[in-house]
Scaffold this active site. Sequence first.
Site, PDB file in Angstrom:
ATOM      1  N   PRO A   2       0.836  -1.211   0.000  1.00 30.22           N
ATOM      2  CA  PRO A   2       0.000   0.000   0.000  1.00 30.22           C
ATOM      3  C   PRO A   2       0.863   1.251   0.000  1.00 30.22           C
ATOM      4  O   PRO A   2       1.844   1.362   0.741  1.00 30.22           O
ATOM      5  CB  PRO A   2      -0.804  -0.136   1.298  1.00 30.22           C
ATOM      6  CG  PRO A   2      -0.867  -1.601   1.548  1.00 30.22           C
ATOM      7  CD  PRO A   2       0.442  -2.155   1.061  1.00 30.22           C
ATOM      8  N   CYS A   3       0.480   2.214  -0.843  1.00 31.37           N
ATOM      9  CA  CYS A   3       1.316   3.401  -1.025  1.00 31.37           C
ATOM     10  C   CYS A   3       0.906   4.564  -0.135  1.00 31.37           C
ATOM     11  O   CYS A   3       1.648   5.548  -0.018  1.00 31.37           O
ATOM     12  CB  CYS A   3       1.267   3.845  -2.490  1.00 31.37           C
ATOM     13  SG  CYS A   3      -0.390   4.348  -3.045  1.00 31.37           S
ATOM     14  N   GLN A   4      -0.273   4.487   0.496  1.00 36.34           N
ATOM     15  CA  GLN A   4      -0.775   5.640   1.248  1.00 36.34           C
ATOM     16  C   GLN A   4       0.175   6.138   2.336  1.00 36.34           C
ATOM     17  O   GLN A   4       0.249   7.350   2.572  1.00 36.34           O
ATOM     18  CB  GLN A   4      -2.141   5.315   1.857  1.00 36.34           C
ATOM     19  CG  GLN A   4      -3.261   5.119   0.855  1.00 36.34           C
ATOM     20  CD  GLN A   4      -3.335   3.686   0.354  1.00 36.34           C
ATOM     21  OE1 GLN A   4      -2.410   2.914   0.583  1.00 36.34           O
ATOM     22  NE2 GLN A   4      -4.426   3.326  -0.293  1.00 36.34           N
ATOM     23  N   TYR A  21       3.198   6.631   2.196  1.00 36.39           N
ATOM     24  CA  TYR A  21       4.388   7.281   1.645  1.00 36.39           C
ATOM     25  C   TYR A  21       4.075   8.348   0.606  1.00 36.39           C
ATOM     26  O   TYR A  21       4.992   8.974   0.081  1.00 36.39           O
ATOM     27  CB  TYR A  21       5.297   6.219   1.009  1.00 36.39           C
ATOM     28  CG  TYR A  21       5.392   4.962   1.828  1.00 36.39           C
ATOM     29  CD1 TYR A  21       6.111   4.944   3.022  1.00 36.39           C
ATOM     30  CD2 TYR A  21       4.741   3.793   1.445  1.00 36.39           C
ATOM     31  CE1 TYR A  21       6.181   3.801   3.804  1.00 36.39           C
ATOM     32  CE2 TYR A  21       4.812   2.642   2.207  1.00 36.39           C
ATOM     33  CZ  TYR A  21       5.531   2.650   3.383  1.00 36.39           C
ATOM     34  OH  TYR A  21       5.589   1.518   4.155  1.00 36.39           O
TER      35      TYR A  21
END
Length: 579
Positions: free
Chosen positions: A152-154, A156
């Site tokens: 999951p990118c949230q 960063y």
Amino acid sequence: LKFSVVVGPSLPPGVSSLVASLARRSDGRAQATSDGPPPGPPPRRRRHSRRHSRRRRMAEALPPERAEERRADDGVGVRVLELFAGIGGMRLALSYAGIRIEEAIAVEVNEQALSVYRHNFGETGLVRRDLTGLNAAWFERQRCRIWTMSPPCQPYTRQGKNRDAEDARAKPLLHIIDVLREVPTPPEVLVLENVQNFERSESCARLLEVLAHRGFEWRGFLLSPRQFGFPNARQRFYLVAKQRGSAFASVPRPRQDVDAAEPSCTPWSRLPCPGACCASSQEAEAGGASASSGALWTEEALVSEGRSFEESMGRCAACGREAPVGEPRVVGEDCGINQDGDKAELGARCRWPVVEVGSFLDGDDGSSTSSRAGAAQSCQSVPWSAECSRRHQEPSQWEVPEQTLCKESARCFDVVHFGCRHSLCFTKAYGRYIDGTGSVFLMTDRPPRPPTSEVVGDAFAMREFLGLLRYFSPREAAQMLGFKLRDPVPDGTVAPCPEAFGCLPLCSAHGAEAVRRDAGHPCCCPSYSLPGPETHGPGGDPLGAKGGRGLWALLGNSLNPQVVALVCRACGVPESLGQ
């Protein structure tokens, strides 16, 4: 016993007999210890704590002497562990790179993503479990030579709160890092994709520390699909780690990482094409310039501290707006000094011409009607026909609704034309929100239609575009994101990629070398398609229904598999796996 001998005579008779009985029992135990265990049932074992149980399971896992058995290539393919599997983008990327996959173990919890994955790859290997519930013994039992992950990118993203390792959504990745530290037999190759800024995060620092501890070397890249011919901006960080001894023949280690006191990953902002890697290897064997010298690798292209990776802006010839043109570049401190002291550019000989948006358009019903489909799959440019141009101006189910164009926020739409070679990154909010979620297509050959609502005058923000704007269909968005959409032929097999285009985008300077390099290697690209209305997600909602929001969201959370494949090819991943 000494106490009983000394004070025994002064004790009451009952107590004296009890002490004597204990003394005889102690003598019997001592005799049993010297002669062997006493007859009778074994003593009851004490229950182990959770920590001791975990250690016992680890001891019962695959022993180190069977590591070579796991790594042996039987000529069929390799086993892949696809973590955060999503809709199967990483699995496709490995196949596009020429890696034969024997079996993929896909771990995913999103039911909609699992529906798309199952639609393409079947039920075999699917694991519907939270990663934090899988221990190191489970990972060891999978016997997978390569691990892939797109966490999951949230935690960063620059637009988010940037809580990094403190974000609850980072826990699965941190758990994998702990597993990687403990697992007896780590993978041979690890491939990771995430958003720009992950490379500077605490989570990435923890991962690099464990990789160094387990004997890995790695290379990082910060790349956009526009660098490889796709008219779509999607800057992402890519990391490839391999066990020491499996060299990165075509990608040198940045000097900043060599001199760093702690494990670090300074990403390269460009990538040599497979043809350039092949040509540079031949030059090195002939005693010429190596792959890490001259114009291929310069410090100018490193996205180090104090620098940023940005699109080169200019005026688009098709729409006349300020838009990304040319290649993305690194801007900031000390740009222009390379390892040899000159101003040569990384990959100066490698160029991928950006294909126009029109190459990726389908028919109104979402089917592939253009003869350019094969070319668009690998980002090759072919002239348009008048019939194709006319077909894409017809009324579309993906037309932007009138109530959306009435909103003042509709002025934030990023509108692109047939000939544009740029578009915004598609996000999971495409079709629900407007600003920054993705571009819409302008059907220029159609006359605008009158509004049907009561909103008139200046209150109608985009009146002049009524009936002219439409969203990109999920199929079109998938193709712009590098997914090769094709069904198997009637006999169940998959037609190989056309030799003229190859499996991956061809560099204009080294396309011939890439074709020669791949000659004799069978195409490993599988069939892949998006589900139609008959395929349902959680709650019975059809994934392919009108609106396509479920598929748009899944694509927005996915990656560009062809870019990942190019990274794997440049890093020699197929060769490291014996393919």
